[in-house]
Design a protein around this motif. Structure first.
Motif, mmCIF file in Angstrom:
data_model
loop_
_atom_site.group_PDB
_atom_site.id
_atom_site.type_symbol
_atom_site.label_atom_id
_atom_site.label_comp_id
_atom_site.label_asym_id
_atom_site.label_seq_id
_atom_site.Cartn_x
_atom_site.Cartn_y
_atom_site.Cartn_z
ATOM 1 N N PRO A 120 0.814 -1.234 0.000
ATOM 2 C CA PRO A 120 0.000 0.000 0.000
ATOM 3 C C PRO A 120 0.839 1.272 0.000
ATOM 4 O O PRO A 120 0.412 2.310 -0.507
ATOM 5 C CB PRO A 120 -0.821 -0.123 1.284
ATOM 6 N N HIS A 121 2.039 1.174 0.560
ATOM 7 C CA HIS A 121 2.942 2.329 0.599
ATOM 8 C C HIS A 121 4.347 1.857 0.228
ATOM 9 O O HIS A 121 4.728 0.716 0.489
ATOM 10 C CB HIS A 121 2.958 2.979 1.991
ATOM 11 N N ARG A 122 5.126 2.767 -0.382
ATOM 12 C CA ARG A 122 6.492 2.438 -0.777
ATOM 13 C C ARG A 122 7.386 3.649 -0.504
ATOM 14 O O ARG A 122 6.918 4.784 -0.557
ATOM 15 C CB ARG A 122 6.577 2.080 -2.261
ATOM 16 N N ASN A 123 8.646 3.399 -0.272
ATOM 17 C CA ASN A 123 9.620 4.473 -0.122
ATOM 18 C C ASN A 123 10.883 4.118 -0.911
ATOM 19 O O ASN A 123 10.893 3.145 -1.680
ATOM 20 C CB ASN A 123 9.932 4.734 1.357
ATOM 21 N N SER A 124 11.945 4.882 -0.720
ATOM 22 C CA SER A 124 13.166 4.642 -1.491
ATOM 23 C C SER A 124 13.739 3.252 -1.230
ATOM 24 O O SER A 124 14.282 2.611 -2.138
ATOM 25 C CB SER A 124 14.221 5.705 -1.158
ATOM 26 N N VAL A 125 13.579 2.758 0.000
ATOM 27 C CA VAL A 125 14.078 1.419 0.328
ATOM 28 C C VAL A 125 13.343 0.366 -0.503
ATOM 29 O O VAL A 125 13.959 -0.595 -1.004
ATOM 30 C CB VAL A 125 13.923 1.127 1.827
ATOM 31 N N SER A 126 12.038 0.555 -0.691
ATOM 32 C CA SER A 126 11.241 -0.370 -1.500
ATOM 33 C C SER A 126 11.762 -0.400 -2.930
ATOM 34 O O SER A 126 11.975 -1.480 -3.519
ATOM 35 C CB SER A 126 9.767 0.040 -1.503
ATOM 36 N N TYR A 127 11.960 0.768 -3.505
ATOM 37 C CA TYR A 127 12.452 0.848 -4.881
ATOM 38 C C TYR A 127 13.880 0.288 -4.993
ATOM 39 O O TYR A 127 14.208 -0.407 -5.960
ATOM 40 C CB TYR A 127 12.393 2.295 -5.374
ATOM 41 N N ASN A 128 14.707 0.586 -4.014
ATOM 42 C CA ASN A 128 16.083 0.070 -4.039
ATOM 43 C C ASN A 128 16.095 -1.449 -4.058
ATOM 44 O O ASN A 128 16.871 -2.079 -4.794
ATOM 45 C CB ASN A 128 16.867 0.570 -2.824
ATOM 46 N N SER A 129 15.238 -2.049 -3.242
ATOM 47 C CA SER A 129 15.194 -3.509 -3.165
ATOM 48 C C SER A 129 14.700 -4.121 -4.471
ATOM 49 O O SER A 129 15.230 -5.147 -4.930
ATOM 50 C CB SER A 129 14.292 -3.956 -2.012
ATOM 51 N N LEU A 130 13.685 -3.511 -5.089
ATOM 52 C CA LEU A 130 13.175 -4.048 -6.351
ATOM 53 C C LEU A 130 14.214 -3.887 -7.466
ATOM 54 O O LEU A 130 14.409 -4.813 -8.273
ATOM 55 C CB LEU A 130 11.872 -3.346 -6.743
ATOM 56 N N ILE A 131 14.883 -2.739 -7.509
ATOM 57 C CA ILE A 131 15.936 -2.545 -8.509
ATOM 58 C C ILE A 131 17.032 -3.596 -8.325
ATOM 59 O O ILE A 131 17.517 -4.191 -9.298
ATOM 60 C CB ILE A 131 16.524 -1.120 -8.406
ATOM 61 N N SER A 132 17.415 -3.847 -7.072
ATOM 62 C CA SER A 132 18.439 -4.854 -6.788
ATOM 63 C C SER A 132 17.978 -6.246 -7.201
ATOM 64 O O SER A 132 18.775 -7.046 -7.716
ATOM 65 C CB SER A 132 18.796 -4.851 -5.300
ATOM 66 N N ALA A 133 16.706 -6.542 -6.985
ATOM 67 C CA ALA A 133 16.166 -7.842 -7.390
ATOM 68 C C ALA A 133 16.306 -8.035 -8.897
ATOM 69 O O ALA A 133 16.689 -9.113 -9.371
ATOM 70 C CB ALA A 133 14.703 -7.955 -6.975
#
Length: 350
Positions: free
Chosen positions: A75-88
């Protein structure tokens, strides 16, 4: 690995977090913990911190599909969320998906940090996307992140891996803070595009400047000297230097030294160095045996016998040959007098 967790009872956010961090590289256990979390009556709305931890576990397990699915349900995302997906995506080799996710974060007005930019630069480097890399560079400067050595190194790496070594050098020369990674990236960048003399010049600056040297940068500069007679004297000088500083026993430096001598036509020197090494693994043996492929029929028969002897030494030392070993030694056995030995090796392959 820690013992398998007991997931037969409700657990807290802290426990979930500790479990995910402990089993981050186990995809099976990460999925089991995720399934348990979905059914947990005590945590119907997991915190962003916990979901980010789960997302990071999928990333470390190289499961981009599960990471993508989880990300889309958050429901919510921040820079950590995006960083983890990019790393994945990076771990899974989906470089353009990683770049696309970075662009989504940028247009979604997410507060980007140095890790987001570093991951984006890594994706551009792996994809060879210099144009997007330049855009990321501009965003880094505009965001005030351009001076830290962490992103300076990422920028140098991106430019050199995309083939624009001169721009990488501009970043290098314009930076107030550099470390050994910065120097290594520039040396390897010049070596990668075939500018061996420039690689040597940067290496000389490192030595004169008292920069700490490691096997990676020494290996790169030796590789730059391979096959270039004009740099052979430099390569020999580096040989003396690495002996002086104690890097001559390093496996990476040793195999590169053998390769440099053999590609410059000094097979006897390569063999001498090989015999001097004490810690020899399959890479070192393969490099040495491969050097004998240049022996032509009817010439240098004593060196061909040397190659066969090295192969036997490899077996005596209990080092298991690879497909590359067999390929190299069979080519070295093309000489008539080694043909029978070659047939025996062929039998081992079969």
């Amino acid at each position: 690995m820690p013992p398998k967790p007991n997931l037969s009872f409700p657990i807290s956010t802290l426990t979930y977090t500790n479990l995910l961090q402990s089993y981050a590289h186990s995809l099976l256990l990460t999925k089991q913990i995720h399934a348990h979390l979905l059914k947990s009556p005590t945590l119907p709305n997991p915190s962003l911190f916990l979901l980010n931890t789960l997302l990071n576990s999928y990333s470390k397990s190289s499961d981009a599909s599960s990471a993508h699915h989880l990300f889309n349900t958050m429901p919510h995302r921040n820079s950590v969320s995006y960083n983890s997906l990019i790393s994945a995506y990076l771990h899974s080799g989906l470089h353009y998906r990683a770049i696309s996710t970075f662009i989504d974060a940028m247009y979604g007005h997410v507060k980007l940090d140095k890790f987001t930019y570093a991951a984006a630069l890594s994706a551009c480097a792996r994809a060879g996307d210099l144009d997007t890399g330049k855009v990321v560079h501009g965003l880094i400067v505009a965001g005030g992140f351009g001076r830290g050595v962490f992103l300076v190194n990422s920028l140098i790496g991106m430019y050199t891996k995309c083939g624009d070594v001169e721009m990488g050098r501009r970043v290098f020369e314009g930076s107030e803070e550099l470390d050994d990674v910065s120097w290594n990236s520039l040396v390897s960048g010049y070596e990668r595009v075939g500018l061996g003399e420039e690689a040597v010049r940067v290496f000389v600056r490192m030595v004169r400047g008292g920069v700490d040297l490691n096997s990676c940068v020494v290996g790169c500069v030796l590789k730059a000297c391979s096959g270039l007679n004009s740099l052979l004297g430099i390569g020999k000088a580096i040989h003396g230097f690495v002996v002086k500083v104690g890097l001559n026993m390093d496996v990476m430096v040793g195999s590169t030294m053998i390769d440099m001598y053999s590609k410059n036509g000094l097979l006897h020197e390569a063999v001498k160095f090989f015999r001097f090494m004490q810690d020899r693994n399959v890479v070192v043996f393969n490099t040495m045996i491969s050097a004998f492929k240049q022996v032509k029929e009817g010439t240098l028969n004593e060196l061909t016998r040397e190659a066969l002897g090295i192969y036997l030494d490899m077996q005596r030392e209990g080092i298991r040959p690879t497909k590359f070993t067999f390929s190299s030694i069979l080519k070295a056995c093309n000489l008539n007098e080694a043909f029978e030995f070659g047939k025996q090796i062929h039998g081992q392959v079969l």
